[in-house]
Write a protein that holds these residues in place. Structure first.
Motif, PDB file in Angstrom:
ATOM      1  N   TYR A 181      20.569  64.531  68.271  1.00 40.46           N
ATOM      2  CA  TYR A 181      21.268  63.357  67.892  1.00 40.46           C
ATOM      3  C   TYR A 181      22.879  63.332  68.319  1.00 40.46           C
ATOM      4  CZ  TYR A 181      23.834  66.577  64.681  1.00 40.46           C
ATOM      5  OH  TYR A 181      24.640  67.391  64.046  1.00 40.46           O
ATOM      6  N   THR A 182      23.121  61.932  68.178  1.00 34.03           N
ATOM      7  CA  THR A 182      24.521  61.655  68.604  1.00 34.03           C
ATOM      8  C   THR A 182      25.391  61.239  67.260  1.00 34.03           C
ATOM      9  OG1 THR A 182      23.883  60.840  70.919  1.00 34.03           O
ATOM     10  CG2 THR A 182      26.207  60.251  69.749  1.00 34.03           C
ATOM     11  N   SER A 183      26.711  61.788  67.051  1.00 32.72           N
ATOM     12  CA  SER A 183      27.395  61.423  65.976  1.00 32.72           C
ATOM     13  C   SER A 183      28.520  60.602  66.433  1.00 32.72           C
ATOM     14  CB  SER A 183      27.545  62.453  65.012  1.00 32.72           C
ATOM     15  OG  SER A 183      28.283  63.454  65.551  1.00 32.72           O
ATOM     16  N   LEU A 184      29.213  59.744  65.843  1.00 30.86           N
ATOM     17  CA  LEU A 184      30.287  59.303  66.140  1.00 30.86           C
ATOM     18  C   LEU A 184      31.108  58.995  64.650  1.00 30.86           C
ATOM     19  CD1 LEU A 184      32.677  58.177  67.583  1.00 30.86           C
ATOM     20  CD2 LEU A 184      31.520  56.142  68.027  1.00 30.86           C
ATOM     21  N   LEU A 185      32.033  60.064  64.175  1.00 24.64           N
ATOM     22  CA  LEU A 185      32.323  60.186  62.965  1.00 24.64           C
ATOM     23  C   LEU A 185      34.058  60.027  63.094  1.00 24.64           C
ATOM     24  CD1 LEU A 185      30.597  63.400  61.964  1.00 24.64           C
ATOM     25  CD2 LEU A 185      29.944  61.111  61.332  1.00 24.64           C
ATOM     26  N   TYR A 186      34.339  58.815  62.006  1.00 21.72           N
ATOM     27  CA  TYR A 186      35.776  58.584  61.816  1.00 21.72           C
ATOM     28  C   TYR A 186      36.307  58.948  60.371  1.00 21.72           C
ATOM     29  CZ  TYR A 186      34.866  55.122  65.804  1.00 21.72           C
ATOM     30  OH  TYR A 186      34.863  54.884  67.053  1.00 21.72           O
ATOM     31  N   ILE A 187      37.634  59.285  60.429  1.00 19.87           N
ATOM     32  CA  ILE A 187      38.369  59.666  59.234  1.00 19.87           C
ATOM     33  C   ILE A 187      39.513  58.418  59.184  1.00 19.87           C
ATOM     34  CG2 ILE A 187      39.908  61.033  57.921  1.00 19.87           C
ATOM     35  CD1 ILE A 187      37.416  62.138  58.427  1.00 19.87           C
ATOM     36  N   PRO A 188      39.316  57.505  58.243  1.00 24.88           N
ATOM     37  CA  PRO A 188      40.133  56.345  58.216  1.00 24.88           C
ATOM     38  C   PRO A 188      41.578  56.677  57.764  1.00 24.88           C
ATOM     39  CG  PRO A 188      38.063  56.018  56.661  1.00 24.88           C
ATOM     40  CD  PRO A 188      38.235  57.442  57.261  1.00 24.88           C
ATOM     41  N   SER A 189      42.446  55.718  58.141  1.00 25.19           N
ATOM     42  CA  SER A 189      43.877  55.972  57.655  1.00 25.19           C
ATOM     43  C   SER A 189      44.224  55.714  56.341  1.00 25.19           C
ATOM     44  CB  SER A 189      44.770  55.212  58.536  1.00 25.19           C
ATOM     45  OG  SER A 189      44.577  55.627  60.092  1.00 25.19           O
ATOM     46  N   LYS A 190      43.627  55.016  55.808  1.00 19.38           N
ATOM     47  CA  LYS A 190      43.874  54.334  54.328  1.00 19.38           C
ATOM     48  C   LYS A 190      42.439  54.698  53.320  1.00 19.38           C
ATOM     49  CE  LYS A 190      48.053  53.295  54.772  1.00 19.38           C
ATOM     50  NZ  LYS A 190      49.396  53.841  54.267  1.00 19.38           N
ATOM     51  N   ALA A 191      42.809  54.918  52.418  1.00 19.82           N
ATOM     52  CA  ALA A 191      41.624  54.770  51.165  1.00 19.82           C
ATOM     53  C   ALA A 191      41.313  53.546  50.962  1.00 19.82           C
ATOM     54  CB  ALA A 191      41.896  55.874  50.115  1.00 19.82           C
ATOM     55  N   PRO A 192      40.226  53.465  50.680  1.00 22.86           N
ATOM     56  CA  PRO A 192      39.625  51.899  49.959  1.00 22.86           C
ATOM     57  C   PRO A 192      39.975  51.891  48.520  1.00 22.86           C
ATOM     58  CG  PRO A 192      37.871  53.490  50.509  1.00 22.86           C
ATOM     59  CD  PRO A 192      38.833  54.146  51.116  1.00 22.86           C
ATOM     60  N   PHE A 193      39.958  50.762  48.084  1.00 28.06           N
ATOM     61  CA  PHE A 193      40.558  50.444  46.652  1.00 28.06           C
ATOM     62  C   PHE A 193      39.812  51.370  45.651  1.00 28.06           C
ATOM     63  CE2 PHE A 193      37.746  47.287  46.911  1.00 28.06           C
ATOM     64  CZ  PHE A 193      37.162  46.953  45.472  1.00 28.06           C
ATOM     65  N   ASP A 194      38.228  51.373  45.984  1.00 30.07           N
ATOM     66  CA  ASP A 194      37.288  51.839  45.079  1.00 30.07           C
ATOM     67  C   ASP A 194      36.703  53.274  45.536  1.00 30.07           C
ATOM     68  OD1 ASP A 194      36.053  50.990  47.239  1.00 30.07           O
ATOM     69  OD2 ASP A 194      34.476  49.983  46.409  1.00 30.07           O
ATOM     70  N   MET A 195      37.708  54.061  46.083  1.00 29.16           N
ATOM     71  CA  MET A 195      37.241  55.234  46.630  1.00 29.16           C
ATOM     72  C   MET A 195      36.607  56.235  45.595  1.00 29.16           C
ATOM     73  SD  MET A 195      39.294  57.930  48.949  1.00 29.16           S
ATOM     74  CE  MET A 195      40.451  58.318  47.584  1.00 29.16           C
ATOM     75  N   HIS A 196      37.155  56.154  44.552  1.00 28.74           N
ATOM     76  CA  HIS A 196      36.979  57.141  43.253  1.00 28.74           C
ATOM     77  C   HIS A 196      35.767  56.761  42.735  1.00 28.74           C
ATOM     78  CE1 HIS A 196      40.690  59.454  43.946  1.00 28.74           C
ATOM     79  NE2 HIS A 196      41.259  58.223  44.008  1.00 28.74           N
TER      80      HIS A 196
ATOM     81  N   TRP B 146      38.856  60.583  65.071  1.00 27.78           N
ATOM     82  CA  TRP B 146      37.479  60.583  65.109  1.00 27.78           C
ATOM     83  C   TRP B 146      36.895  61.782  66.075  1.00 27.78           C
ATOM     84  CZ3 TRP B 146      41.128  57.431  67.395  1.00 27.78           C
ATOM     85  CH2 TRP B 146      41.120  57.235  68.943  1.00 27.78           C
ATOM     86  N   GLU B 147      35.509  61.865  65.954  1.00 31.34           N
ATOM     87  CA  GLU B 147      34.737  62.947  66.952  1.00 31.34           C
ATOM     88  C   GLU B 147      33.522  62.448  67.237  1.00 31.34           C
ATOM     89  OE1 GLU B 147      35.189  66.123  68.020  1.00 31.34           O
ATOM     90  OE2 GLU B 147      37.000  66.577  66.894  1.00 31.34           O
ATOM     91  N   HIS B 148      33.389  62.230  68.455  1.00 32.53           N
ATOM     92  CA  HIS B 148      32.115  61.950  69.337  1.00 32.53           C
ATOM     93  C   HIS B 148      31.103  63.116  70.060  1.00 32.53           C
ATOM     94  CE1 HIS B 148      30.339  59.001  72.580  1.00 32.53           C
ATOM     95  NE2 HIS B 148      29.593  59.270  71.704  1.00 32.53           N
ATOM     96  N   ASN B 149      30.113  63.241  69.389  1.00 32.41           N
ATOM     97  CA  ASN B 149      29.353  64.553  70.021  1.00 32.41           C
ATOM     98  C   ASN B 149      27.846  64.153  69.825  1.00 32.41           C
ATOM     99  OD1 ASN B 149      31.311  66.948  69.598  1.00 32.41           O
ATOM    100  ND2 ASN B 149      31.815  65.630  67.730  1.00 32.41           N
ATOM    101  N   LYS B 150      27.211  64.737  70.974  1.00 26.78           N
ATOM    102  CA  LYS B 150      25.940  64.793  71.343  1.00 26.78           C
ATOM    103  C   LYS B 150      25.295  66.063  71.070  1.00 26.78           C
ATOM    104  CE  LYS B 150      26.055  60.851  74.673  1.00 26.78           C
ATOM    105  NZ  LYS B 150      25.703  60.507  76.097  1.00 26.78           N
ATOM    106  N   VAL B 151      24.469  66.276  70.195  1.00 27.44           N
ATOM    107  CA  VAL B 151      23.968  67.685  69.750  1.00 27.44           C
ATOM    108  C   VAL B 151      22.468  67.591  70.503  1.00 27.44           C
ATOM    109  CG1 VAL B 151      23.008  69.001  67.929  1.00 27.44           C
ATOM    110  CG2 VAL B 151      25.323  67.779  67.765  1.00 27.44           C
ATOM    111  N   GLU B 152      22.227  68.740  71.006  1.00 25.72           N
ATOM    112  CA  GLU B 152      20.905  68.886  71.630  1.00 25.72           C
ATOM    113  C   GLU B 152      20.269  70.222  71.314  1.00 25.72           C
ATOM    114  OE1 GLU B 152      21.631  68.680  75.872  1.00 25.72           O
ATOM    115  OE2 GLU B 152      21.606  66.456  75.948  1.00 25.72           O
ATOM    116  N   GLY B 153      18.888  70.373  71.278  1.00 24.52           N
ATOM    117  CA  GLY B 153      18.261  71.803  70.829  1.00 24.52           C
ATOM    118  C   GLY B 153      17.217  71.344  69.819  1.00 24.52           C
ATOM    119  N   LYS B 154      17.043  72.033  68.847  1.00 22.20           N
ATOM    120  CA  LYS B 154      15.855  71.722  67.929  1.00 22.20           C
ATOM    121  C   LYS B 154      16.051  70.701  67.322  1.00 22.20           C
ATOM    122  CE  LYS B 154      14.999  76.725  66.419  1.00 22.20           C
ATOM    123  NZ  LYS B 154      14.913  77.507  65.305  1.00 22.20           N
ATOM    124  N   THR B 155      17.298  69.933  67.084  1.00 22.21           N
ATOM    125  CA  THR B 155      17.422  68.567  66.524  1.00 22.21           C
ATOM    126  C   THR B 155      18.435  67.810  67.411  1.00 22.21           C
ATOM    127  OG1 THR B 155      17.280  69.401  64.128  1.00 22.21           O
ATOM    128  CG2 THR B 155      18.339  67.145  64.449  1.00 22.21           C
TER     129      THR B 155
END
Length: 653
Positions: free
Chosen positions: A299-314, A288-297
């Motif tokens: 925002y705060t983002s907290l983004l995760y990559i799961p360990s397993k793909a969901p059954f309906d990913m495709h 995961w990545e947790h970031n605070k972005v400052e400047g013209k825009t």
């Protein structure tokens, strides 16, 4: 609260009843997570009310203090989770609680392996959090009233989790939802305040809504002093007597939005539990990545990559995206505008300071702020994956095995990040005798032979077909690595990924094979000599295959096989034809180029055949063999078999 309407009986769908039983069995080893799921759902209901109240403050009904309350009754062996959130109408409660899964149930069942650990992962991804209540409860009662409607519009839902449920109209004074679990006899531990508090603290500390529990009343201490009243001769209480302290609701979680805290203040365990809250996945995230972005825009983002793909990913049409907050106010789930479709596996949230609180999906679509955040988040995910690939190849391989085919959609969808996505791709290759896709393009380029200018690849129906393709023969002879592609999407991928880092991608099944500086002068001269010697044979074969081939040539790529077919540089490849046909598209009628190996004994035999009929039969067999090897099928296999049998019988005479 009173019942005002007749009960209605309803049936779960067959698949849903089956899923419910399976889920209870599979998740029993970690049964305490039922409380996490119910508290998480209650917090979501509070978030949704807060958003809807932005445009209609009357929905608060004079009570804007949003909360979730957890209580138990030991005498009756019940556990109750209550919220004063958005609530549900009669139709909504049937829609949300009467149907475990709205679509894809059959596909879900097809992926179950029978292994309890792996199946429980799938069940978590299937989004059946509410139904986890039946792990510990014999029956469940849900009482709800939607915010803003009359008290008489309440509804009660009850079920024992055995294929049916009932609903009834009730009067409910307060808005929101109460979920009452009638605990199984052996699950009395969940009717204990201390046990419940430990679970809430463990799993729900990060939730921004206050989770409250009732602090028991403390009996008063009546301090009696031996003070005599001179007139009445009686004793009276001393002035410091303590009155009884009544029971009161107190928060048991931090109730602070986790993403607003500094990264250094948040533990890995807290990040993992928050992931489970936003994704409704039962497993831990990969990174995961947790970031605070400052400047013209900002925002705060907290983004995760799961360990397993969901059954309906495709399923590209399935809703995906990030949770969107504006100034810490929840706006919507599945805000797909902030992440490209090929990164639809990414989970997490965004909190923007720049978007308006009344933002809608339509406004997001063409919003400059949206585009800036999308660009930033996409870059962030790609860098996260690049970092993982360099830091931990084993973990990245695990990611690739789950999500690689989806990432292959990237070069066609995201022109701006095409090269960065290309460097994240992995392929099988002739360098390794395995179907595992582990070779990156940068690794391939680093191993390129002196004088090699192109990245060579072959696309086939399967790894075995790619690995054994006759088109690879000259490459094996010269020790040139070739990428082996066999995923359905690969032909689509290479049609959009024609160059990486200045290196052109070249299919080995295309005509006009050019090995550049790797072709020595001696080989060129030998090829020219053969072409002169076989000129009449080539002309004869062209006549025999008239209308079936575009051209006939002596092959530079074959060393062991007698013949092969290749596509002209500007024609559609065999794999692209199959791909288009599989989706019902018309395919242009492009004739292949037929290449023969002049040094093969079978070709020499055909060249020396003086009988025109036998020559034509041998030519047809060679051509159909090549078609079979390349395309996997023939239009008229019976004629091929009959022709081959006739020729074999003639050899025995």
């Amino acid at each position: 609260m009173s019942e005002t309407g007749q009960k209605e009986n309803h049936q779960f769908a067959t698949d849903n009843a089956k899923l419910l039983k399976l889920m209870i069995h599979s998740l029993y080893s970690n049964k305490e997570i039922f409380l996490r799921e119910l508290v998480s759902n209650a917090a979501d209901a509070a978030d949704k009310l807060r958003f809807n109240a932005l445009s209609n403050a009357d929905l608060y009904e004079g009570d804007g203090d949003l909360r979730v309350r957890v209580s138990c009754d030991k005498d009756n062996n019940t556990l109750t989770i209550s919220d004063n959130g958005i609530g549900m109408t009669h139709d909504q409660i049937i829609d949300h609680l009467g149907t475990i899964a709205k679509s894809g149930t059959a596909e879900f069942f097809s992926q179950l392996s029978g292994d309890q650990a792996s199946d429980s992962q799938l069940i978590g991804q299937f989004g059946v959090g509410f139904y986890s209540a039946f792990i510990v409860a014999d029956s469940v009662t849900v009482r709800s009233r939607a915010a803003g409607v009359d008290a008489s519009e309440g509804v009660e839902w009850t079920s024992a989790g055995e294929g049916e449920f009932t609903t009834a109209k009730i009067s409910k004074t307060n808005r929101g939802t109460d979920i009452i679990l009638h605990l199984k006899e052996e699950e009395q531990e969940y009717a204990d305040d201390w046990r419940l508090k430990s679970i809430v603290t463990k799993y729900s500390d990060h939730i921004s809504v206050s989770v409250e529990m009732l602090t028991p009343a403390v009996p008063g201490v009546e301090a009696v002093a031996e003070v005599k009243d001179d007139e009445d001769n009686v004793t009276v209480p001393a002035a410091d007597a303590v009155a009884e302290v009544p029971a009161k609701w107190e928060p048991v979680n931090k109730a602070t939005a986790l993403w607003t805290r500094e990264k250094s203040e948040v533990s890995d365990d807290e990040y993992k539990e928050f992931y489970k809250h936003v994704s409704h996945d039962f497993g831990d995230p990969l990174v995961w990545e947790h970031n605070k972005v400052e400047g013209k825009t900002e925002y705060t983002s907290l983004l995760y990559i799961p360990s397993k793909a969901p059954f309906d990913m495709h399923n590209r049409e399935k809703q995906h995206g990030l949770k969107l907050f504006v100034q810490r106010v929840f706006i919507m789930d599945d805000a797909e505008q902030f992440m490209p479709t090929y990164l639809r596996f990414v989970k997490g949230l965004l909190d923007s300071n720049d978007l308006p609180l009344n933002v809608s999906r339509e406004i997001l679509q063409d919003n400059k702020i949206t585009q800036a955040i999308r660009k930033g988040c996409t870059k962030r995910v790609l860098k996260m994956l690049e970092k993982l690939g360099k830091k931990d190849k084993e973990q990245y391989q695990s990611f690739w095995n789950e999500f690689g085919q989806v990432l292959k959609e990237g070069p066609a969808e995201d022109q701006g990040n095409k090269e960065q996505v290309a460097n994240l791709l992995r392929f099988a290759s002739t360098e390794h005798d395995t179907a595992v896709q582990s070779v990156s393009i940068p690794e391939y380029v680093a191993r390129m032979k002196e004088g090699q200018e192109k990245i060579y690849y072959v696309v086939a129906d399967s790894f075995e077909a790619a690995k054994n393709s006759p088109h690879l023969e000259v490459f094996r002879k010269k020790g040139i690595e070739v990428l082996l592609m066999s995923d359905r999407i690969d032909e689509w991928l290479v049609s959009h990924l024609t160059e990486v880092d200045g290196k052109q991608l070249q299919s080995v099944t295309r005509g006009g094979l050019d090995l550049g500086d790797m072709e020595d002068e001696e080989s060129k001269q030998a090829q020219e000599k053969l072409e002169q010697e076989f000129d009449s044979v080539v002309t004869r074969i062209k006549t025999s295959l008239a209308g079936k081939v575009k051209d006939v040539k002596l092959s530079q790529r074959l060393t062991d096989s007698p013949a092969c077919i290749v596509a002209d540089e500007h024609d559609m490849s065999s794999q692209m034809m199959k791909l288009m046909q599989s989706v019902g598209q018309e395919v242009p009628d492009a004739l292949p180029i037929f290449e023969i190996n002049a040094e093969h004994e079978l070709v020499k035999h055909v060249a020396n055949e003086t009988d025109d009929e036998k020559f034509n039969q041998w030519t047809q067999v060679l051509f159909e063999q090549a078609m079979l090897a390349e395309r996997g099928s023939l239009k008229d296999p019976a004629s091929f078999v009959a022709r081959l049998n006739k020729l074999m019988l003639s050899l025995t005479k």
